[in-house]
Write an enzyme that holds these catalytic residues in place. Structure first.
Site, PDB file in Angstrom:
ATOM      1  N   ASP A 133       3.422  -7.214   4.141  1.00 20.58           N
ATOM      2  CA  ASP A 133       3.092  -6.608   2.844  1.00 20.58           C
ATOM      3  C   ASP A 133       4.192  -5.649   2.364  1.00 20.58           C
ATOM      4  O   ASP A 133       5.252  -5.533   3.001  1.00 20.58           O
ATOM      5  CB  ASP A 133       1.735  -5.894   2.999  1.00 20.58           C
ATOM      6  CG  ASP A 133       0.854  -6.049   1.777  1.00 20.58           C
ATOM      7  OD1 ASP A 133       1.395  -6.166   0.671  1.00 20.58           O
ATOM      8  OD2 ASP A 133      -0.376  -6.025   1.941  1.00 20.58           O
ATOM      9  N   TRP A 168       4.212  -9.442  -3.768  1.00 22.98           N
ATOM     10  CA  TRP A 168       3.515  -9.556  -5.065  1.00 22.98           C
ATOM     11  C   TRP A 168       4.421  -9.979  -6.220  1.00 22.98           C
ATOM     12  O   TRP A 168       4.178  -9.619  -7.376  1.00 22.98           O
ATOM     13  CB  TRP A 168       2.810  -8.247  -5.445  1.00 22.98           C
ATOM     14  CG  TRP A 168       2.284  -7.443  -4.299  1.00 22.98           C
ATOM     15  CD1 TRP A 168       1.380  -7.867  -3.376  1.00 22.98           C
ATOM     16  CD2 TRP A 168       2.614  -6.087  -3.947  1.00 22.98           C
ATOM     17  NE1 TRP A 168       1.120  -6.857  -2.471  1.00 22.98           N
ATOM     18  CE2 TRP A 168       1.860  -5.754  -2.801  1.00 22.98           C
ATOM     19  CE3 TRP A 168       3.459  -5.123  -4.490  1.00 22.98           C
ATOM     20  CZ2 TRP A 168       1.940  -4.513  -2.188  1.00 22.98           C
ATOM     21  CZ3 TRP A 168       3.538  -3.873  -3.886  1.00 22.98           C
ATOM     22  CH2 TRP A 168       2.787  -3.586  -2.745  1.00 22.98           C
ATOM     23  N   GLY A 169       5.514 -10.691  -5.901  1.00 26.01           N
ATOM     24  CA  GLY A 169       6.397 -11.145  -6.973  1.00 26.01           C
ATOM     25  C   GLY A 169       7.306 -10.055  -7.517  1.00 26.01           C
ATOM     26  O   GLY A 169       7.987 -10.243  -8.528  1.00 26.01           O
ATOM     27  N   GLU A 170       7.359  -8.914  -6.845  1.00 24.78           N
ATOM     28  CA  GLU A 170       8.190  -7.792  -7.328  1.00 24.78           C
ATOM     29  C   GLU A 170       9.677  -8.059  -7.067  1.00 24.78           C
ATOM     30  O   GLU A 170      10.041  -8.879  -6.235  1.00 24.78           O
ATOM     31  CB  GLU A 170       7.809  -6.507  -6.576  1.00 24.78           C
ATOM     32  CG  GLU A 170       6.395  -6.044  -6.810  1.00 24.78           C
ATOM     33  CD  GLU A 170       6.185  -5.481  -8.201  1.00 24.78           C
ATOM     34  OE1 GLU A 170       6.968  -4.617  -8.610  1.00 24.78           O
ATOM     35  OE2 GLU A 170       5.238  -5.937  -8.881  1.00 24.78           O
ATOM     36  N   ASP A 190      -2.555  -9.385  -6.600  1.00 27.52           N
ATOM     37  CA  ASP A 190      -3.725  -9.846  -5.843  1.00 27.52           C
ATOM     38  C   ASP A 190      -4.705 -10.619  -6.717  1.00 27.52           C
ATOM     39  O   ASP A 190      -4.982 -10.236  -7.856  1.00 27.52           O
ATOM     40  CB  ASP A 190      -4.460  -8.647  -5.228  1.00 27.52           C
ATOM     41  CG  ASP A 190      -3.701  -8.075  -4.052  1.00 27.52           C
ATOM     42  OD1 ASP A 190      -2.514  -8.438  -3.858  1.00 27.52           O
ATOM     43  OD2 ASP A 190      -4.291  -7.255  -3.331  1.00 27.52           O
TER      44      ASP A 190
HETATM   45  C1  GAL Z   1      -2.253  -6.138  -0.624  1.00 25.79           C
HETATM   46  C2  GAL Z   1      -2.099  -7.628  -0.437  1.00 25.79           C
HETATM   47  C3  GAL Z   1      -3.469  -8.183  -0.117  1.00 25.79           C
HETATM   48  C4  GAL Z   1      -4.007  -7.530   1.143  1.00 25.79           C
HETATM   49  C5  GAL Z   1      -4.004  -6.019   0.987  1.00 25.79           C
HETATM   50  C6  GAL Z   1      -4.357  -5.318   2.287  1.00 25.79           C
HETATM   51  O1  GAL Z   1      -1.013  -5.581  -0.904  1.00 25.79           O
HETATM   52  O2  GAL Z   1      -1.557  -8.209  -1.592  1.00 25.79           O
HETATM   53  O3  GAL Z   1      -3.402  -9.585   0.018  1.00 25.79           O
HETATM   54  O4  GAL Z   1      -3.216  -7.908   2.234  1.00 25.79           O
HETATM   55  O5  GAL Z   1      -2.750  -5.547   0.557  1.00 25.79           O
HETATM   56  O6  GAL Z   1      -4.365  -3.936   2.156  1.00 25.79           O
END
Ligand code: GAL
Length: 390
Positions: A133, A168-170, A190
């Protein structure tokens, strides 16, 4: 069949289940074991799903005195190796989660400046997949560098670990992620368990088709199929009411034809027959798992007075010369959608027709010479596999 090994790590989009969409922080060993059992007994494994992935919130909030990540003993009393062994015992693969920043999004320790020791730790536990992440990334450090670092660490940890990047495509991730060594990359924010989110994510990826392919797949986020509002997070969707089965069907078809990894996000212990059948649709899965992993291109359809985002056709060239063709109706009314074969490279003068096979009803639709038209109900889709025939 392809005459090269599509079983190589990351060659095809990953298929599996991830804990986040439904369970967020509320995860534990017995849940993961239940999912592994159901993968085998309910046909998911036979359909091709193999990774069972524990997302955020599996560890304590502090590393131990040696700097190691510590599984939360209340959730995983036997540690992660025991979970991995159980999953492997079922012939499945085990995935875990960490973060390129100092902390995960839920505030647990991230792998920043611990990349090589964490990769080694994951390998020792028997991890086969790492979702990585982007929260709490120090501002002065480039994300690109951090994904390269973890990729290098994973590729040298002594175990095959699929690297699933999630930023996230950033930061124009599609420009640099393939060269980092990651096997897939989240290119969207998300997902939420509602129709607006599904449409938004799908449309946002239409112009990214050139950036997906073998060994580095564009990940449109985990599936919400079958959740029906059953998340324990308000944001993901417990308050949004979920989707209709038709909307889930269209969601699944889009993710399949656009080549996204398919990580089931619902509680499969409660999956309805419709959900199970949809997730295990062998025709759709074959399109997603086509050995060449080509992106899907969009064609505006007649009648052309809708905007191209409302109703369109997606076409994916398959390894054996077939085409996967999806007719998608995002409008709130039934529409007749017409695909002219000229638009997919098949002029009438070629002498070829298309023999069409309906991927949802499992029926032969017969031969079509110049065009294919269907009335598609609101939010629904038609997906066919087309074979050139003289
Ligand atoms: C987000 C991610 C989600 C999930 C979440 C957990 O950044 O895009 O898919 O993993 O964190 O905290």
């Amino acid at each position: 069949m392809a005459d090269y090994p599509t079983t190589a790590l990351g060659c095809l989009p990953a298929l599996g289940w991830n804990s986040w969409n439904t369970f967020t922080w509320d995860i534990n060993e017995s849940l993961i074991k239940d999912v592994a059992d159901l993968f085998v007994s309910d046909g998911y494994k036979d359909a091709g799903y193999e990774y069972i992935v524990i997302d955020d919130c599996w560890s304590l909030k502090e590393r131990d005195e040696n700097g190691r990540l510590v599984p939360d003993p209340a959730k995983f009393p036997n540690g992660m190796k025991a979970v991995a062994d159980y999953i492997h015992g079922k012939g499945l693969k085990f995935g875990m989660y960490s973060c390129a920043g100092t902390h995960t999004c839920a505030g647990h320790p991230g792998s920043f400046e611990h990349e090589f020791e964490d990769a080694k730790q994951f390998a020792e536990w028997g991890v086969d997949y790492l979702k990585y992440d982007y929260c709490f990334k120090p501002r002065h450090v480039s994300g690109e560098l951090l994904y390269k670092r973890m990729s290098l660490a994973l590729k040298n940890c002594g175990r095959d670990i699929l690297f699933s990047a999630c930023n996230w495509g950033e930061d124009n991730v599609h420009d640099w992620i393939r060269e980092s060594g990651a096997h897939s990359y989240r290119s969207t924010g998300d997902i939420q368990d509602n129709w607006e989110s599904i449409k938004r994510l799908a449309l946002s990826q239409m112009d990214k088709k050139a950036f997906t392919g073998s060994f580095c797949h564009n990940d449109m986020d985990m599936l919400v199929v079958g959740m029906h509002g059953g998340s324990n997070s308000d944001w993901i969707g417990s308050g949004l009411g979920g989707c209709t089965d038709t909307q889930y069907k269209t969601h699944f078809a889009l993710w399949c034809i656009m080549g996204s990894p398919l990580m089931i996000g619902c509680d499969i212990r409660k999956a309805t027959p419709f959900t199970k059948e949809l997730l295990q649709n062998k025709n759709l899965l074959a399109i997603n798992q086509d050995p060449e992993s080509r992106g899907a291109y969009r064609i505006a359809v007649e009648p052309n007075w809708f905007g191209k985002d409302d109703a369109f056709v997606l076409v994916k060239a398959l390894q054996n010369g077939d085409l996967a063709i999806g007719l998608f109706n995002f409008t709130d009314n039934t529409r007749e959608l017409t695909l002219q074969f000229w638009d997919i490279g098949l002029p009438y003068q070629s002498g070829y027709s298309l023999s069409l096979y309906d991927c949802f009803t499992d029926t032969d639709l017969g031969m079509f010479r110049e065009r294919f038209a269907r009335h598609v109900p609101a939010h629904d889709c038609v997906v066919v596999r087309a074979k050139l025939t003289r």
